[in-house]
Design a protein around this motif. Sequence first.
Motif, PDB file in Angstrom:
ATOM      1  N   GLN A 173     -20.220  -3.715  -0.558  1.00  0.00           N
ATOM      2  CA  GLN A 173     -21.048  -4.878  -0.374  1.00  0.00           C
ATOM      3  C   GLN A 173     -21.579  -5.559  -1.297  1.00  0.00           C
ATOM      4  N   GLY A 174     -21.879  -4.968  -2.399  1.00  0.00           N
ATOM      5  CA  GLY A 174     -22.438  -5.780  -3.657  1.00  0.00           C
ATOM      6  C   GLY A 174     -21.383  -6.333  -4.552  1.00  0.00           C
ATOM      7  N   ARG A 175     -22.044  -7.397  -5.159  1.00  0.00           N
ATOM      8  CA  ARG A 175     -21.245  -8.053  -5.953  1.00  0.00           C
ATOM      9  C   ARG A 175     -21.349  -7.815  -7.809  1.00  0.00           C
ATOM     10  N   GLY A 176     -20.883  -8.309  -8.551  1.00  0.00           N
ATOM     11  CA  GLY A 176     -21.202  -8.179  -9.851  1.00  0.00           C
ATOM     12  C   GLY A 176     -19.814  -7.097 -10.532  1.00  0.00           C
ATOM     13  N   ASP A 177     -20.272  -6.516 -11.669  1.00  0.00           N
ATOM     14  CA  ASP A 177     -19.291  -5.860 -12.473  1.00  0.00           C
ATOM     15  C   ASP A 177     -18.679  -4.692 -11.496  1.00  0.00           C
ATOM     16  N   SER A 178     -17.339  -4.838 -11.582  1.00  0.00           N
ATOM     17  CA  SER A 178     -16.678  -3.875 -10.497  1.00  0.00           C
ATOM     18  C   SER A 178     -16.242  -2.592 -11.400  1.00  0.00           C
ATOM     19  N   ALA A 179     -16.579  -2.689 -12.756  1.00  0.00           N
ATOM     20  CA  ALA A 179     -15.784  -1.829 -13.577  1.00  0.00           C
ATOM     21  C   ALA A 179     -16.394  -0.411 -13.503  1.00  0.00           C
ATOM     22  N   PRO A 180     -17.763  -0.144 -13.549  1.00  0.00           N
ATOM     23  CA  PRO A 180     -18.338   1.098 -13.190  1.00  0.00           C
ATOM     24  C   PRO A 180     -17.976   1.856 -11.847  1.00  0.00           C
ATOM     25  N   VAL A 181     -17.903   0.826 -10.858  1.00  0.00           N
ATOM     26  CA  VAL A 181     -17.448   1.411  -9.605  1.00  0.00           C
ATOM     27  C   VAL A 181     -16.242   1.939  -9.493  1.00  0.00           C
ATOM     28  N   LEU A 182     -15.322   1.134  -9.803  1.00  0.00           N
ATOM     29  CA  LEU A 182     -13.752   1.453  -9.955  1.00  0.00           C
ATOM     30  C   LEU A 182     -13.603   2.827 -10.825  1.00  0.00           C
ATOM     31  N   ALA A 183     -14.264   2.873 -11.926  1.00  0.00           N
ATOM     32  CA  ALA A 183     -14.251   4.061 -12.971  1.00  0.00           C
ATOM     33  C   ALA A 183     -14.689   5.306 -11.956  1.00  0.00           C
ATOM     34  N   ALA A 184     -15.664   5.264 -11.151  1.00  0.00           N
ATOM     35  CA  ALA A 184     -16.149   6.330 -10.372  1.00  0.00           C
ATOM     36  C   ALA A 184     -15.302   6.599  -9.272  1.00  0.00           C
ATOM     37  N   LEU A 185     -14.698   5.652  -8.428  1.00  0.00           N
ATOM     38  CA  LEU A 185     -13.689   5.735  -7.575  1.00  0.00           C
ATOM     39  C   LEU A 185     -12.731   6.730  -7.813  1.00  0.00           C
ATOM     40  N   ALA A 186     -12.122   6.520  -8.897  1.00  0.00           N
ATOM     41  CA  ALA A 186     -10.825   7.325  -9.489  1.00  0.00           C
ATOM     42  C   ALA A 186     -11.083   8.848  -9.365  1.00  0.00           C
ATOM     43  N   PRO A 187     -11.931   9.267  -9.857  1.00  0.00           N
ATOM     44  CA  PRO A 187     -12.042  10.934  -9.788  1.00  0.00           C
ATOM     45  C   PRO A 187     -12.592  11.270  -8.459  1.00  0.00           C
ATOM     46  N   ARG A 188     -13.207  10.221  -7.807  1.00  0.00           N
ATOM     47  CA  ARG A 188     -13.650  10.876  -6.483  1.00  0.00           C
ATOM     48  C   ARG A 188     -12.320  10.602  -5.617  1.00  0.00           C
ATOM     49  N   TRP A 189     -11.770  10.087  -5.705  1.00  0.00           N
ATOM     50  CA  TRP A 189     -10.122   9.880  -4.974  1.00  0.00           C
ATOM     51  C   TRP A 189      -9.612  11.332  -5.023  1.00  0.00           C
ATOM     52  N   ASP A 190      -9.688  11.748  -6.182  1.00  0.00           N
ATOM     53  CA  ASP A 190      -8.824  13.065  -6.508  1.00  0.00           C
ATOM     54  C   ASP A 190      -9.535  14.080  -6.000  1.00  0.00           C
ATOM     55  N   GLU A 191     -10.995  13.984  -5.718  1.00  0.00           N
ATOM     56  CA  GLU A 191     -11.740  15.197  -5.457  1.00  0.00           C
ATOM     57  C   GLU A 191     -11.945  15.316  -3.794  1.00  0.00           C
ATOM     58  N   GLU A 192     -12.090  14.067  -3.257  1.00  0.00           N
ATOM     59  CA  GLU A 192     -12.400  13.836  -2.003  1.00  0.00           C
ATOM     60  C   GLU A 192     -11.530  14.510  -0.916  1.00  0.00           C
ATOM     61  N   THR A 193     -12.136  15.467  -0.006  1.00  0.00           N
ATOM     62  CA  THR A 193     -11.188  15.836   1.080  1.00  0.00           C
ATOM     63  C   THR A 193     -11.270  15.332   2.376  1.00  0.00           C
ATOM     64  N   ASP A 194     -12.473  14.673   2.698  1.00  0.00           N
ATOM     65  CA  ASP A 194     -12.845  14.146   4.011  1.00  0.00           C
ATOM     66  C   ASP A 194     -12.019  12.889   4.286  1.00  0.00           C
ATOM     67  N   PRO A 195     -11.247  12.982   5.318  1.00  0.00           N
ATOM     68  CA  PRO A 195     -10.163  11.957   5.411  1.00  0.00           C
ATOM     69  C   PRO A 195     -10.894  10.355   5.504  1.00  0.00           C
ATOM     70  N   ALA A 196     -12.020  10.376   6.411  1.00  0.00           N
ATOM     71  CA  ALA A 196     -12.704   9.018   6.508  1.00  0.00           C
ATOM     72  C   ALA A 196     -13.397   8.849   5.439  1.00  0.00           C
ATOM     73  N   THR A 197     -13.855   9.391   4.541  1.00  0.00           N
ATOM     74  CA  THR A 197     -14.335   9.281   3.120  1.00  0.00           C
ATOM     75  C   THR A 197     -13.601   8.756   2.282  1.00  0.00           C
ATOM     76  N   ARG A 198     -12.199   9.429   2.322  1.00  0.00           N
ATOM     77  CA  ARG A 198     -10.949   8.692   1.395  1.00  0.00           C
ATOM     78  C   ARG A 198     -10.979   7.299   1.704  1.00  0.00           C
TER      79      ARG A 198
END
Length: 343
Positions: free
Chosen positions: A132-157
């Motif tokens: 929902q937040g605005r601003g700099d997406s760079a740190p968010v996108l950087a964190a989403l990538a490893p989380r995508w590789d690690e996340e196993t819960d389908p809804a959270t993915r």
Amino acid sequence: MVEGLKRIDWYRLRSHDGYGDDLPRLLRQARTSVEPHEELVRHLCGDESEVSEATAAAWPFLLDLVAHDNTPGREWLLENVCGAIAVAGGSGSDGVHPSWPPAWEASKPALLALLDHSAVAVRRGALFVLGQGRGDSAPVLAALAPRWDEETDPATRLCLVVVATEFAGRGDEAALSWLRELEVPDDEPLARMLVSAATRPDAGVVLRGLTGDLGLFLETGQFEMGYDEVLEHVLWLVRPHDFEGMDLVLALVDVLPWRTEALDYLRRLFERDTADVGLVVPYVPVWAADPDVRLRAFAVWLVGVARARQYRRLVEAAVHDHAVTSLGQRVSSLATSVLLDLR
């Protein structure tokens, strides 16, 4: 938390319910009790487009509360207080106090740390807030990538993809690049659908996703997405003001489970802006003869909105159509009203 609260002059800060002098007490109590939750909502949450200076000051302390496993009602705080504040802060409204954007940016490390939390509800809640937040997406996108590789819960993915599409829908090129490079397995059709919609694919990819099993969206917790919300999100991404987007909407009109939602979307779209109505007017003769009363009623309404007098005879014929839509609207009454408008 206690020492940090003491360093702020809360008596000078405006909240949504007066001044913020009660906030230190409420935030301290929230560490051990759910009793102050409703008061926190009153002080910290205005409407969906307002963030007060007291709310901005209290924001890091709220995140401190939701980060601790022993905070009672932590998930409730994350969804109903943090989520509401993030929605308002991301509105871009003049009602957002200037102290909010720096407070939001400073809080991103704390929010991103929650993505590794052991509780699924906390991970999903943090993702909702981030989306929902605005601003700099760079740190968010950087964190989403490893989380995508690690996340196993389908809804959270799926929530991870929703966050990136929220950024992309606001024109963030970095988010679009991130989505284009994301490898989504074939057995995650809903994630593929959102990625496709955000990166402007052919309508068929999106249509296949929308006509599949959307139950997973209902499991994403804080998003509370039903079928109509899913369609709204996809149409927002595709931008139906361009022809590709309109192709998708028209394709959805032909799919029975989505027909009502697609027609409702077109109706709202043309009530706000008739610039693209000419793309749909040629369908009037086909829809006016369709067995489905929803299409016949929409065809008549469309003639009126577009001032398409070339189809006046079709509307005159519809005066004798006494079928009733699910909203209790008679086609005959609608046609009579449109004929008056066309005079």
